[in-house]
Design a protein around this motif. Structure first.
Motif, PDB file in Angstrom:
ATOM      1  N   LEU A   1      28.427  38.255  40.117  1.00 34.51           N
ATOM      2  CA  LEU A   1      29.578  37.387  40.361  1.00 34.51           C
ATOM      3  C   LEU A   1      30.603  37.514  39.227  1.00 34.51           C
ATOM      4  O   LEU A   1      31.807  37.414  39.462  1.00 34.51           O
ATOM      5  N   GLU A   2      30.127  37.743  38.005  1.00 38.80           N
ATOM      6  CA  GLU A   2      31.039  37.918  36.871  1.00 38.80           C
ATOM      7  C   GLU A   2      31.983  39.103  37.089  1.00 38.80           C
ATOM      8  O   GLU A   2      33.150  39.064  36.698  1.00 38.80           O
ATOM      9  N   THR A   3      31.477  40.145  37.729  1.00 40.23           N
ATOM     10  CA  THR A   3      32.313  41.332  37.970  1.00 40.23           C
ATOM     11  C   THR A   3      33.229  41.151  39.171  1.00 40.23           C
ATOM     12  O   THR A   3      34.275  41.789  39.267  1.00 40.23           O
ATOM     13  N   VAL A   4      32.843  40.268  40.097  1.00 40.90           N
ATOM     14  CA  VAL A   4      33.610  40.086  41.324  1.00 40.90           C
ATOM     15  C   VAL A   4      34.783  39.132  41.111  1.00 40.90           C
ATOM     16  O   VAL A   4      35.892  39.365  41.589  1.00 40.90           O
ATOM     17  N   MET A   5      34.561  38.041  40.381  1.00 41.03           N
ATOM     18  CA  MET A   5      35.544  36.967  40.297  1.00 41.03           C
ATOM     19  C   MET A   5      36.896  37.402  39.724  1.00 41.03           C
ATOM     20  O   MET A   5      37.937  36.953  40.202  1.00 41.03           O
ATOM     21  N   PRO A   6      36.951  38.262  38.707  1.00 43.33           N
ATOM     22  CA  PRO A   6      38.281  38.683  38.234  1.00 43.33           C
ATOM     23  C   PRO A   6      39.128  39.339  39.315  1.00 43.33           C
ATOM     24  O   PRO A   6      40.357  39.277  39.268  1.00 43.33           O
ATOM     25  N   CYS A   7      38.488  39.946  40.312  1.00 44.24           N
ATOM     26  CA  CYS A   7      39.243  40.547  41.424  1.00 44.24           C
ATOM     27  C   CYS A   7      39.904  39.485  42.298  1.00 44.24           C
ATOM     28  O   CYS A   7      40.832  39.792  43.050  1.00 44.24           O
TER      29      CYS A   7
END
Length: 1235
Positions: A448-454
């Motif tokens: 989720l940490e990698t997805v949320m900035p998108c």
């Protein structure tokens, strides 16, 4: 002697002096209250033989009176000697069982005595205390497996009753312990009948359901008697209607355990129950993302039944449910697909009973993963929402079992496609609500940490609910230690949103960034520094941060912030004043240089600067200055000081009640304010900071401000100096402060003085006595400002806080003001008589606003209970105004709408005097109607009030300019309908609904359909149709509820509405090259028709009923005139083309067009009547047939699947008859039709 021994000896005394010599002799062997250990086996047998004979005789005394009604007798007090004897027997029995070394010697007569005690447990003639002692003995007897005496059913029954009726959980534990010893023993069938009913009661009791041992007891009983399966399943269905989800959860666990441990016939019964649930759960109705309560409970039951690693139960459940799940996942009915999607994700992963090998299992899983992709892209938005939620739960639960490519494929659809789903904000909202599930697994959390900035740009979604879900997700992420929310959305972006969001989202944003600014772990200086730095960057965001902070920050922290800010500002003020004094002293004592010395120094400095400073250096120096000013965090920056003072005021306002409840903290803060503020008052007086200081001082109580000299007088003087066009925030600041200090009466006196000067010009003061001596000096004001006075009164009475304070402290002044403003009627009469008044104080705007204020005071005045004044009758005063308006204002109402659309013209414009007068009369009458509606809403009206106001409203609507009173009339209609619902219901005793409300509704529609009100005029005066829509909707829904959709009254209501729209279209029929052209879109209709049809279209039930009555009118009403008939067909054409809510009922639309075709033949004559349609160069019959043909092409070519979306306000079944459609889609039926 100890208490225990004394008690034991007391038990033995019941046997002393009995008729048995043997027993008396044995009693002599007791020592310290103990007898049994000192007897041998022969003596023990003799003891119990003698006791048995006495016991039977004693019991005979009790049971011989069993024919009498024991419910009216005090069993405990009767036969007290018998109960003492029984307790003695029980005491000796305990000693006999416990004293003997194992295996104990049990005298035969002891077993007989214990058998009698078993019988006691189910007899209503036995004292409760004796039954409790008997039960303890019986439990010990069975626990030690002593010689059987039978009657185990009595013990079980007694323990069940005790557990159900008692409150102690130990009763349940005791029952379960006894029940464990009965598993292998068969109970007496006759005696078990009474126990069975108690077991069923236990299955519904929370004492058993919410207890592991209680659940185990129910499981064992169901296994012993499988007929209980049907009883408990029936109970589950009854509980499902009341929505007890936890009960369904527990029943699922119990049924699962019974299936695992029970016999084959028991398993079959449970499978039948599960099969029944599976067959019905997919067919249940639903109206949103969540299933109905019944559906949620059924799914919960199925989930718990299947929630085990046991392969047998997995296999059985798959056999029962998988075929149904796959069947309904591919259904054309969107409701069934929704339910199947819900069940599918609850039961994921599905298992096929015929699949054994690993490759076959993987193939079956791939099938499920593929269907998940299809569900994510389903055309129904609710199914997409369910799929998003299900996918997030599946990923979090089965992270290690699902292939990375599969997870990536699902999330790619969600992130790249569904976050931009413009068709449904609910889908976008569901994404952020569902992503919370990923935080339950460390692997998915990292993902989720990698997805949320998108998704950062979605933080600015246009929908409030989507932004709310996003913020809630960030708050949830904040609770995790590893993930940092500012890496997802920067603090600067959050502050930008905090600058514009309302209270709901504002509080969430404050909760998100609260620790960033206020953290107990950091020093106070760091908190102040961060806040000051943020003020420089975004002052409004900081202000809103403290505006919405109350739900997040406790009182103790708020008091600390106030204290810190006060001290910080005071230190700055003190330091600055000291520094200024020192500079003044240095200047006065410094030596004065001669002119020559000064010029010499200037020349030398200039030369040096020319040599050293280059252009490049000057640019750098300018940039540095800008940087310093931006990062200047000292209180020399007025922006920071102003904001900090305003924050103190905000906190004093928001935490005022808490301060009153904490006198110690209140005293500290108020004392500091009293000491600091006078110095600040002088220090900041000529700066921009001063207004913030005035704002903050206004939230201090009167007892504190009275200690500060001249504060009250200063505020009052500023009120007098306000210009007439002062902005609302300025005068509201002063008025709120003065009202909080109990000086609202002085404002009223000031305003009355201004009014007095204005009215004096028209000699309206001669009939009034002089006012009492004023507490303020009115002459201090530069000139009278009556229009400003109206604004000040509005600031008092419109603001709730000010209104409450003034009505509590200054009721007399308010009452006098109301009496004083009575003369406004005389001013209006004079204005109507002589025309515009050329006195600049008596403008038409002032007259209208003053009359409105007079009406507001009439409405809000209510005599306090403790007052000696006579009760003020608001409704009677208002009706006097209505009578006055009938005689004075009504004759001045114009027959034509005034050209001046803005209302009241200035006295010195070029507009005609008659237009100005007409506009003034219209505005005053509109205000009068709106005030009447408000009085109905707040309960200050009775039947006579409503009928009088209603008749006056009808009279105004009948005027040629009646359109200008349409919106106030609709507001009155809505208020009358709500009044009827509250006070009369379906009875309608005074015929208020069927007569007055109906007449207003009818007259409003007639007014809208008049030829003179074409689009140009109507759009000028009906700019907002919300009141119109609300009134019509409320009236029609209430009529449906009271009389039913098929009643003549409701039919007439619809016919009026349809005829109104058709007539409006007829008035402005559209021509292209001499031929009739139907509007393709609702907005293309004439203005009033478009407003009404837009409202009708948005109501799921209303558009169907409207169309039905339109079709009926074609054959029965509109066919009398060909031009009316063509206009009705044009309206039907617009509905068919633009109303998508009817696309789900193709059969209805086809049948409607067939009836429209038939109606053409019923027109008696196609000769044009006297209307605009006479300019059409085509035959009316041909025009009608062309319109019907165009509609048929549209309907037959547009075969719309009903699986596209869930119905909104209509049933999902095809409606084959027009009459059924009109009834089934009525408001009262639409809400329950799917049930």
């Amino acid at each position: 002697m100890s208490k225990k021994k004394l008690k034991a000896s007391n038990y033995l005394t019941v046997f002393v002096g009995c008729e048995s010599d043997n027993l008396n002799n044995l009693l002599t062997k007791q020592k310290n209250g103990s007898l049994v250990p000192y007897l041998n086996e022969e003596e023990l047998d003799t003891l119990w033989e003698e006791i048995y004979l006495l016991f039977k005789a004693k019991v005979h005394i009790v049971f011989i009176s069993q024919d009498q009604d024991s419910s009216k007798r005090d069993i405990t007090k009767e036969n007290k000697d018998v109960w003492d004897f029984v307790e003695g027997v029980i005491f000796l029995a305990h000693q006999t069982i416990q004293a003997q070394p194992p295996p104990p010697h049990i005298p035969p007569c002891l077993a007989q005595n214990v058998k009698i005690l078993h019988m006691f447990l189910c007899s209503p003639l036995i004292a409760p205390s004796v039954q409790a002692c008997s039960a303890n003995l019986c439990l010990e007897w069975h626990k030690k497996e002593l010689p059987s005496v039978g009657l185990r059913e009595n013990v079980l029954k007694y323990l069940l009753k005790t557990a159900l009726n008692g409150t102690a959980i130990t009763n349940v534990y005791r029952l379960c312990e006894f029940n464990n010893g009965l598993v292998s023993k068969e109970l007496n069938k006759e005696a078990y009948k009474g126990i069975r009913n108690l077991i069923i009661q236990a299955a519904a009791s929370t004492k058993f359901l919410f207890n592991i041992k209680g659940q185990n007891f129910l499981t064992s009983r169901i296994m012993a008697d499988n007929s209980l399966v049907e009883e408990i399943y029936q109970m589950l269905k009854e509980i499902a209607c009341s929505g007890k989800k936890k009960h369904a959860d527990i029943y699922g666990k119990i049924f699962r355990e019974v299936w695992l441990l029970g016999a084959q016939d028991t398993k079959q019964l449970i499978e039948n129950c599960v099969q029944d649930i599976v067959e019905h759960v997919f067919l249940l109705p639903r109206s949103g993302i969540e299933m109905s309560k019944i559906g949620q409970l059924m799914v919960c039951f199925l989930y718990q039944f299947n929630c085990t690693k046991n392969p047998q139960i997995k296999k059985t459940f798959s056999q029962l449910s998988c075929p149904e799940i796959w069947k309904y996942l591919h259904s054309d009915n969107s409701v069934y697909r929704c339910n199947a999607t819900d069940v599918f994700f609850h039961m994921y992963p599905l298992q096929r009973p015929d699949v054994i090998t690993r490759p076959e299992t993987q193939i079956y899983l791939d099938m499920q993963h593929e269907i998940i992709k299809k569900l994510l892209l389903d055309e129904c938005p609710i199914i997409r929402c369910l799929a998003i939620r299900g996918v997030c739960k599946v990923i979090a639960t089965w992270w290690l079992s699902i292939e990375p490519e599969t997870r990536y494929g699902w999330m790619k659809i969600i992130i790249e496609d569904l976050t931009y789903d413009a068709s449904s904000p609910e889908v976008r909202c569901c994404i952020y609500r569902s992503l919370k599930h990923l935080l339950t697994n460390p692997h998915s959390t990292k993902y989720l940490e990698t997805v949320m900035p998108c998704l950062r740009e979605q933080f600015a979604d246009v929908s409030d609910k989507v932004r709310k879900a996003y913020i809630e997700l960030l708050i949830k992420i904040k609770t995790t230690e590893k993930t940092k929310h500012w890496n997802i959305v920067p603090l600067e972006q959050i502050l930008v949103h905090l600058e514009t969001e309302g209270p709901v989202l504002g509080v969430l944003l404050v909760r998100l960034v609260f620790d960033t600014f206020i953290n107990k772990k950091r020093p106070v200086t760091e908190m102040v520094r961060r806040i000051k730095l943020t003020i420089v960057e975004n002052r409004v965001a900081v202000f809103n941060f403290f505006k919405y902070i109350k739900p997040v920050m406790g009182f103790s922290d708020a008091a600390k912030v106030i204290d810190v800010f006060l001290d910080h500002i005071q230190e700055y003020v003190k330091t600055t004043i000291s520094s200024n004094r020192a500079n003044e002293e240095n200047i006065s004592t410094a030596s004065v240089m001669t002119t020559r010395q000064q010029n010499k120094r200037k020349r030398s400095t200039l030369v040096e600067n020319e040599k050293i400073v280059s252009e490049n250096d000057l640019t750098k120096e300018k940039d540095n200055d800008n940087k310093v000013s931006k990062n200047n965090l000292s209180l020399d920056n007025p922006l920071i000081t102003q904001t900090l003072i305003s924050i103190v005021g905000l906190l004093l306002k928001n935490y005022s009640k808490e301060l009153e409840n904490h006198p110690k903290e209140q005293k500290i803060i108020h004392d500091k304010c009293v000491v600091y503020f006078p110095r600040w008052f002088t220090f900041f007086k000529d700066s921009d900071i001063f207004k913030s200081l005035l704002f903050t001082i206004g939230f201090l109580p009167r007892k504190s401000t009275s200690r500060m000299n001249m504060i009250h007088g200063y505020y009052m003087s500023q009120v007098k100096k306000l210009p007439v066009d002062a902005d609302e925030s300025t005068y509201l600041l002063y008025v709120s402060a003065l009202c909080s200090w109990g000086m609202g009466g002085q404002i009223i006196e000031l305003v009355m003085g201004w009014f007095n000067d204005a009215f004096r010009a028209c000699s309206l003061n001669s009939t009034f006595t002089e006012q009492k001596q004023k507490r303020i000096k009115i002459q201090d004001a530069v000139q009278p400002k009556p229009l400003l006075g109206i604004k000040l009164l509005s600031a008092i009475f419109i603001n709730p806080a000010n209104h409450i304070k003034v009505m509590k402290s200054n009721y007399s002044e308010v009452f006098e003001l109301c009496n004083y403003l009575y003369r406004i009627k005389g001013l209006v009469e004079q204005r109507l008589k002589v025309g515009p008044l050329h006195d600049p104080l008596l403008t038409d705007e002032f007259i209208q606003e003053c009359f409105l204020m007079y009406m507001k005071l009439i409405a809000i005045l209510k005599t306090p209970e403790e007052s000696e004044r006579a009760q003020f009758d608001s409704s009677a005063k208002y009706l006097e105004l209505v009578d006055w308006a009938k005689s004075v204002l009504y004759p001045e109402v114009p027959e034509e709408i005034p050209e001046n659309e803005t209302g009241v013209a200035s006295n010195f414009t070029e507009s005609s005097s008659s237009d100005q007068t007409s506009s003034l009369v219209i505005l005053i009458l509109s205000d009068l109607l709106v005030m009447g509606q408000n009085m109905i809403d707040v309960g200050q009206a009775g039947p006579n009030f409503i009928f009088t106001l209603g008749r006056f409203t009808l009279t105004l609507l009948k005027k040629g300019s009646g359109l200008v009173f349409l919106i106030p009339s609709m507001c009155i209609l809505r208020a009358v309908v709500e009044y009827c619902k509250i006070y009369y219901g379906k009875k309608d005793e005074h015929k208020m609904f069927t007569m007055m409300a109906y007449l207003i509704y009818k007259r409003c529609l007639i007014t809208m359909s008049q030829t003179r009100y074409r689009t140009e005029v109507a759009s000028r005066y009906i700019k907002n149709s919300s009141h119109l829509n609300t009134a019509i909707s409320s009236f029609i829904e209430t009529a449906h509820h009271y009389f039913g959709a098929s009643s003549d009254f409701v039919m007439n209501i619809y016919n009026l509405l349809v005829t109104c729209v058709i007539t409006i279209i007829l008035n402005e029929i559209i021509f292209v090259n001499g031929e009739v052209e139907s509007a393709v879109k609702i907005k293309d209709l004439p203005y009033l028709a478009a407003q009404l049809m837009a409202f009708v279209q948005n109501q799921g039930y209303l558009i169907s009923c409207f169309t039905y009555h339109l079709i009926c009118g074609l054959k029965n009403t509109y066919n009398k005139k060909p031009d009316m008939f063509v206009a009705a067909l044009c309206l039907l054409h617009t509905i068919v083309i633009s109303c998508t809510k009817l696309d789900n009922n193709n059969n209805f639309m086809k049948k409607s067009l067939d009836r429209a075709q038939e109606a053409i033949a019923t027109v008696p004559s196609w000769e044009p009547s006297d209307s605009s349609l006479t300019t059409c160069n085509k035959d009316f019959r041909q025009v009608s047939e062309d319109i019907v043909l165009a509609m048929k092409k549209r309907v037959y070519s547009n075969v719309t699947s009903q699986s596209g979306s869930l119905p909104s306000g209509t049933t999902t079944n095809t409606l084959y008859d027009l009459e059924d459609l009109a009834i089934c889609t009525s408001p009262s039926v639409a809400s329950t039709s799917t049930a």
